[in-house]
Each structure stands twice: as C-alpha cells, then as structure tokens.
Scaffold this active site. Structure first.
Site, PDB file in Angstrom:
ATOM      1  CD  GLU A  17       7.406   3.059   1.999  1.00 11.78           C
ATOM      2  OE1 GLU A  17       6.304   3.627   2.124  1.00 11.78           O
ATOM      3  OE2 GLU A  17       7.533   1.880   1.613  1.00 11.78           O
ATOM      4  CD  GLU A  33       4.127  -3.400   2.928  1.00 11.37           C
ATOM      5  OE1 GLU A  33       3.605  -2.438   2.378  1.00 11.37           O
ATOM      6  OE2 GLU A  33       5.192  -3.900   2.518  1.00 11.37           O
TER       7      GLU A  33
HETATM    8  C1  RAM Z   1       7.817  -2.298   0.981  1.00 10.07           C
HETATM    9  C2  RAM Z   1       8.043  -2.267   2.442  1.00 10.07           C
HETATM   10  C3  RAM Z   1       9.418  -2.453   2.940  1.00 10.07           C
HETATM   11  C4  RAM Z   1      10.405  -2.890   1.920  1.00 10.07           C
HETATM   12  C5  RAM Z   1       9.776  -3.675   0.823  1.00 10.07           C
HETATM   13  C6  RAM Z   1      10.748  -4.140  -0.212  1.00 10.07           C
HETATM   14  O1  RAM Z   1       6.590  -2.938   0.730  1.00 10.07           O
HETATM   15  O2  RAM Z   1       7.491  -1.107   2.946  1.00 10.07           O
HETATM   16  O3  RAM Z   1       9.909  -1.319   3.592  1.00 10.07           O
HETATM   17  O4  RAM Z   1      11.374  -3.639   2.566  1.00 10.07           O
HETATM   18  O5  RAM Z   1       8.780  -2.943   0.209  1.00 10.07           O
END
Ligand code: RAM
Length: 857
Positions: free
Chosen positions: A731, A463
């Site tokens: 996260e 990502e």
């Molecule tokens: C995930 C990412 C990010 C977020 C989006 C919506 O893929 O890690 O942090 O902003 O989603």
C-alpha cells in the site's frame, strides 16, 4: 513415386488443408462459458477462430440457437468480421430454459467451418415460488453461530434434470446428499444487497438420487450482517435463504422444490464466522432442529449472477515451519495470498487448534498482525476427538503469508488455499531482469488476492472494501492479467445502483460507508474510467450504454460543485500516500486533482457519447470540457508550463488528461523530468500520479526516464519492496523501512494493487502490446516494443477476445530479434526497433531481425 512416399505426400497435403481450415472455438455467451443465469433478453455471443493460414479474417458468420433439437433462431449468414458480442435477435427466450448454440464462420480465403461442440446458456428465472426463510429459533445476541436450513425431498422417479436456484441473506453453502453444490465460495457474492441480490443457478441433476434427498444450506454472516466497513448489520440483522429447485423427471413430469415453512433450522458446528475475524468450528456440536420462520420480503431485488464465482485456486503445501524468536510456531506459506488454511487433525475431544494470520514477520522475525487493526483473522477449530478430522473454513477469508498455530493436537496435510474470483488468466510477462519478474508476480498476486468478488483495496485488515480510486487506477493493468469484463460488469451495476440521486459516487462500492462518504475526485471517476476501459479492451458497447447515465451523472454532479467551471470544493483523498520526508514532500494541491479529473470524466463522457451516437451530448460536454481546461490553465499554469505545486503528480495529471495547450506540453514534460531528476531518479507520486506516470513519460519521449524509475531499487520505487522480499504490492512505498521496522500500524497493507498499475506500462512498452485506438477489443493491434533498461530479452502474451497476442524479443550484441504472434481475425502494425516505419500484417506468426544501437542509457 513409390507407395510409401505418396502416402506421406497425401498425409502432408491433408495436414496442410486441415490446418489451413479455419476452426471455431471457445464459444462464450455474455462473456462466460455455458452460463446458467442469463438475464438479458438478447444474450451476446462471442467466439474465436483458429487456423494456420496467415492473414485470415472472418468474412461472415451464422449463429443458430437451439432448444433441444428445435431451432429457436438463426441469424442467417451475416457478412461481418466481428466475432465478439453478436447479439441474439430472435423471439423472447423462456426463463429457466437451457439453449444451445453454434456458429458457422466463413473466412477471406473461401473456407468455412462450424463449431463442433455446441455451447449452452440457460435463461435466468423470474417466476419465484420459493419463500424466504429465517431461523425459527432465537439467535444468541453475540457470536451468532451459523444457521443451517434443511429439508428432505423424496422421489421414486428418475430425474432427467434438476436446476437449483439459490440465494441468501448472508453467505450460503448448499449441500445435497452431503455433496457441495457448485464450486463457488462466498456466494451469492457481494452486491448492494438491498437493491441487487444475486442468485446462482446450479445443475444438480447428478447430486440427486431416487429415494430420500437431503438438502442442507448453511449461512454465514458475511458482508450482509457481519462486520464490514467498521460496523455490522449493514444490510440486515437476520440471515435467511431462498431456494427453488426445478426438477424434470424422465417421464416428462415436473416438480418444484422450494424453501418454505416445512424446512427445519438449527445451529451446528460453525459456532462463529465473520469475514474479518475468522471462523470457529466445534466438531463436538450436534444440531437440534426446530422450524423456520417464513418472511415476506419483496423479490424485486433478485438479479442473476453475471460474473464468475470465487473459487479455489493455487494450493500451497510446500510449507516452512518456523520457531520464531518469541518461541511461537509459525508457518510460512511463501506467498501473500487470499484464502484460508485447511488441514487434518487428531487429538482429544475439546482440543483446539488456533490459527492466526499475518502478512509479514517483524524486524526480529516474530509473527506480526498489528496492521490488520481490529480484524482478528483467527480461525479456531475444536476437535470431537473421533478419529481424523478435517477442517476448512466456509465463510471467511484471510490475507496472509504466515500463520501462527497454537495447539496440542496433531495436524497433518496443512495447506493454504488461494480463493478468488474465477476470472480467466489472460496475461504473462517475463524479461531478463529477475526483480522486474518478481514485480510482475507481485502485481498478479495482488490482483487476484483483491479480486475476491469485488475489487478491494486489501484482503487482510478490517477494510477489504471496493475502493473506487484503487479500482480505476488499476483497471487497465487488470485487463492484461485476467479477463475482467464480467467481473467489472457486476461491480459497475452496483456502482450505478449506489450512486446518489445527485450523481455523486461513493468512495466504496458496494457502499457500506454511507451517503456522506462520496464524491472524491480520482475515486468517483471509476464511474467513467471503468466502463470506458471495458469498452476499449473488450468492445463491450452494451455495458458502455448501460453505464452511460451513471457516467453522465458523475460529471453532472461535478458540474454542480463547480461554479465558474472550477471544481474547488469538497473533501478529496487527492494524491493519496504520495512521498513525504522530513525535508521534502510531494503534496499536490487537492484542487489540481479535482479539476484534472473533472476534465477526464467529461472527456470520457464525450467519448462514450460519440460511440453511442449522442450528438447533442458530444456538443454539450465538448463545450464544457474546453471551459474546464481554460479555467485550469488560468488558475494553475504559468505561460511556460509550470504548474502549481510543481509535483510529479501535478504534471502527470495535466499531461495525461490533455489539460494544457499543445505549445507548452513539452515544457511541462521537461519540468516533470527535472523533478524526477531532483529526487535522484525517484518517483514521488501517490495513488493518482503513479498509474499514469510512466505512460506519460513515454508519451512525451522519456522512456529512458521511465526505465530509470522502473529499475530504481531504493525507496520510493517499485523495486524497493521487491528488494525487501515482497510477494505482493504494498500500500505504501515504505510499508517496511530499510531497517525492517514498519512505517505505521494504522494503515499499512502489504497487499494493495494500486501501485501495481505499472503493469500496464510494462506490457505496452517493454513488450509493446498495444491496440490501435481507432479500434476496440484489440481488433487492430499495434506491436511497438521499446527496449531499454539493459534488458536483454522480454516476452509477453495476452489472450485477447480474438486470441493470443504474443511478443518475444531478445537482443544479441547489436541484433534485435523478435517473434510476434497475431491472432486470427485481427490485423496488426508492427514497429521493429532499429527499422524505419511499420509493417502492416494480418494474423500469423512473424519473425523480425534488425540492428539496433545498444549503447547503454
Ligand atoms: C484507504 C484504502 C484505499 C484508499 C483509501 C482512500 O483506507 O486502503 O486504498 O483508496 O484509503
């Protein structure tokens, strides 16, 4: 008086008058020290003052710009207390030319002083003569080795100066006579390449020699054509370089060396390199050279670099070698970081060394990398067998703390090297609670790990994108830890470049996800939040002006989506990753988030319009804002301040963005606090609620609740990951559960700065470093510590544009003792806990003592 004493007296008097003497230091041009590529016709100059004398303000300044010994421009003596962003206002500056400048300042005590060392800046170039070249051979279809381009340049004359201008399709590393040019990595950086491709300029005078000079440039796939955002070849299929070197000889003659049809190309030891997947090097490979292909590409997308490059930082050599239960050799570097491992090795020709990167060990203590999803994050090095060999990757980086090693070869000097954007560190925070200090450490690390040329969500999995929502939530905290003015200037230009015609803002910048991946509330608002933050924190009015059409574009886009002033359509991430359990979940209705962000962005456009003197827009958007708020209240709010969804985030957004009439705000705040209590003092907020939560609690008089949340050690909380051994911000609140199993493999980064946005509250409230909002750039400071949470001391320093702001307090019994430092050319109001009112001070160091009520809350 004997002679001895009088000498001491004299020395003291001299010291006093010297230290009272104002001095000028840290001269910056467009926010950088001696930049080599200025692209603005009116570069802005900033400087700091220093003096031991209290209450010092600048009263006037005079800037002189020189071209060698010739004065190009002087501002004349200007009566002003501003030392940030004073613009050059002379005649047109010559592209490619190096200028020096100095500044003389006068202060309010009748002293004056000039900068002792001149600062430099070089103008960018516009007269490109170089030609784009691509490999002359046919590339392999898969696992494309990195092309190398080379030429040799011969001179018999002595070089007075040589400046190389370089860019590439892909990532380049240039070497002259086998020495690396510059200290940057992943150059030319990540931008919206088709619209804005940065070039860098390097002073390579010292790399050249008389006789033959070899210029060699290796290019990696990088963001340009490597896999990024779940696809590859996003910007093109073929790698190439553009090189122009302007050489001036000591006899005054000049020569330009350019990339053209005379160069050679081939492949070498780097047999594969991708950002997600890692790099392979085979030291047995030799290069066979062939010609190059000159391609005709318009040069109108070339732009000068405005931000510091990614460079090497901390080196981790104190490593722990683990033999895991699975019998594997795993190295623990002790810190989750972005970068790579380098080492020396010896062995047989063809011996390989395979390094795989992971952030965390699993429940059993085994190596784990399933959360990297398809990112292989694997470096493979093959030995030539000739003596001791050195390995370091060139065009990849990994987010890791652990490395699984497989090899027969002997490895020595194994080190992990952190690489990230070289944004100057500006903030430090420490207090008497070790877990909060670890939290601060984790915030700092997740910041730098994710400031690798663009602000990314995470540095490890497939990502690593410039997610706008994460960036806008974290930007305020980021400004405390590092000076990110130029870093975000670059990124905002890409945001504006990638904004759709209708004003919608992509989810990620640079936009590698396509035009359908746009328009989410709380994400697209990066368009308004980030420039406004840059203006507030750094006084960067020019950036605000440049971004203004983009800011307005986003609000105009929302307006088109919002019949009857209600934004209740489209798909949105909402309060991403908020709390959910089997029996209870804290889902905030999506269209509450859309409406609140509609209001926020409209408010920021109004703020910007006021600063920029656009009165018509002030009136127009103010009228709109009122309608947005009325519509919100009519649809989602009861007369007594209960808000639909009844979640912490719904209250936080409504309160933080002033959605509610004054008379029901206190009731709404009480509802927020009740909800927190109903979760036994836990937060339930996701990406949108979290960064605003604690500041909102403090604003409505609930700092004690903010402390309870901060000190909470069980899930969901900031300290739960700390308790679980985190060295960066996760996260998810429960990335690793209490039984050490993982929440999920799908989307579970252990290095995501979004929730680290609590850092802003810590600086502003625990240590109390604030700005009076009637000023920008911390010109007027407000020191307002709010001790609590049983902390017995806290200290922070913040290097503002004017200099260091320091707060250091401790509590002894009922005594509150505080030392404060206020930089020259600013003023401050100081609020001392336990004392009524405030004290207005000028620059200097101050000591305060008071008596406070320390009954534990
Ligand atoms: C995930 C990412 C990010 C977020 C989006 C919506 O893929 O890690 O942090 O902003 O989603």
């Amino acid at each position: 008086m004997n002679k001895h004493i009088s000498l001491i007296f004299l020395a003291q008097a001299l010291y006093l008058s010297l230290s009272a003497q104002v001095q000028v230091k840290q001269l910056l041009t467009e926010g950088l020290k001696d930049p080599q590529t200025i692209d603005n016709a009116h570069p802005r100059f900033s400087w700091k003052l220093s003096t031991e004398q209290k209450n010092t303000l600048q009263s006037a300044y005079e800037i002189t710009v020189m071209d060698g010994k010739k004065t190009t421009w002087t501002s004349g003596k200007i009566t002003s207390d501003e030392s940030l962003h004073a613009p050059y206002e002379g005649d047109a500056l010559t592209p490619g030319k190096l200028y020096s400048w100095k500044v003389k300042v006068w202060d309010n005590h009748g002293h004056n002083s000039a900068s002792t060392e001149p600062a430099y800046f070089r103008m960018g170039i516009t007269n490109w003569k170089a030609k784009w070249i691509e490999p002359g051979y046919t590339e392999q279809a898969t696992n494309r080795p990195c092309p190398i381009f080379k030429t040799s340049y011969r001179t018999g004359k002595k070089v007075a100066s040589a400046i190389a201008y370089i860019t590439s399709h892909g990532l380049y590393e240039a070497r002259i006579n086998d020495k690396k040019v510059g200290d940057g990595f992943l150059t030319p950086g990540f931008t919206s390449y088709n619209k804005r491709l940065q070039y860098q300029a390097y002073d390579v005078t010292n790399l050249l020699q008389s006789g033959d000079n070899n210029i060699e440039i290796t290019v990696g796939s990088g963001w340009y054509r490597g896999t990024i955002g779940w696809g590859d070849n996003k910007y093109g299929k073929t790698l190439g370089v553009l090189y122009q070197m302007e050489v001036t000889y000591t006899d005054g003659t000049k020569e330009t060396i350019i990339s053209d049809e005379h160069w050679k190309s081939g492949t070498g030891k780097i047999t594969y390199s991708e950002i997600y997947n890692g790099e392979w090097q085979d030291n047995r490979k030799e290069t066979t050279w062939t010609g190059v292909k000159v391609i005709d590409v318009p040069l109108n997308n070339l732009v000068a670099s405005v931000a510091p490059p990614v460079t090497k930082h901390q080196v981790f050599s104190n490593i722990k070698m683990l033999k895991t239960p699975a019998g594997e050799n795993v190295i623990d570097f002790g810190q989750n970081l972005s970068g790579f491992v380098h080492f020396k090795a010896s062995g047989q020709p063809g011996d390989s060394i395979i390094l795989e990167h992971g952030e965390i060990l699993d429940k059993k203590g085994n190596f784990y990398n399933a959360n990297l999803r398809t990112a292989a994050a694997k470096d493979i090095f093959v030995l030539s067998g000739k003596g001791e060999e050195y390995f370091e990757p060139h065009f990849t980086f990994h987010g890791f703390r652990y490395v699984r090693v497989r090899t027969k070869a002997k490895m020595t000097g194994i080190e992990a090297v952190a690489i990230y954007s070289n944004t100057p560190a500006t903030g430090d925070f420490e207090c008497s609670n070790a877990m909060i200090n670890q939290l601060q450490h984790n915030i700092q690390w997740s910041q730098v790990d994710n400031f690798v040329d663009i602000p990314t969500d995470c540095p490890q999995r497939d990502e690593r994108l410039g997610w706008t929502g994460d960036a806008q939530a974290f930007v305020q905290t980021a400004t405390f830890n590092h000076n990110v003015n130029t870093f975000f200037t670059k990124w905002l230009r890409d945001l504006a470049a990638d904004q759709l015609q209708n004003g919608s803002v992509p989810y990620v910048i640079p936009n590698v996800l396509g035009n359908d991946a746009t328009g989410s509330a709380g994400w697209g608002d990066a368009a308004t939040v980030v420039p406004w933050t840059m203006y507030q924190v750094y006084s960067d009015k020019r950036l605000l002006e440049q971004q203004y059409p983009s800011m307005k574009g986003w609000v105009d886009f929302i307006q088109l989506q919002s019949p009857n002033n209600m934004w209740a359509s489209g798909s949105h991430f909402g309060d991403w990753l908020s709390y959910k359990s089997e029996n209870r979940y804290a889902d905030t209705y999506t269209y509450i988030t859309t409406q609140c962000y509609y209001a926020l962005s409209t408010q920021l456009v109004i703020n910007a319009a006021k600063v920029l003197g656009k009165q018509d827009d002030v009136a127009k958007y103010s009228a709109l804002l009122k309608k947005i708020k009325d519509a919100f209240c009519a649809e989602y709010v009861t007369p007594n301040g209960r808000i639909m969804s009844n979640t912490q985030t719904s209250y936080v957004l409504a309160l933080a963005f002033d959605m509610l009439p004054e008379n029901i705000r206190a009731m709404a705040a009480k509802n927020l606090v009740d909800d927190i209590a109903s979760y036994n003092n836990h937060l339930t907020t996701g990406f949108l609620g979290t960064y605003l939560l604690s500041n909102t609690l403090t604003r409505f008089g609930y700092t004690d609740v903010a402390y309870k949340l901060l000190l909470q050690e069980t899930y969901p909380s900031w300290l739960y990951p700390v308790k679980m051994g985190a060295t960066t911000i996760w996260e998810r609140w429960d990335g690793m559960k209490t039984d050490s199993t993982f929440q999920t493999t799908d989307m579970n980064s252990f290095n995501h700065y979004a929730y680290g946005a609590i850092g802003d509250w810590m600086y502003k409230n625990i240590t109390g470093i604030n700005m009076d909002s009637s000023t920008t750039g911390f010109k007027k400071i407000r020191i307002m510590p709010r001790p609590g949470g049983n902390l017995t001391y806290a200290k922070a320093s913040y290097e503002s544009g004017y200099g260091k702001i320091g707060v250091d307090w401790k509590i002894q019994d009922t005594k509150f003792i505080m030392d404060v430092e206020i930089p020259v050319n600013t003023t401050a109001e100081i609020y001392v806990p336990g004392k009524e009112g405030k004290e207005e001070v000028g620059s200097g160091k101050y000591h305060y003592e008071s008596t406070i009520n320390t009954t534990k809350k």
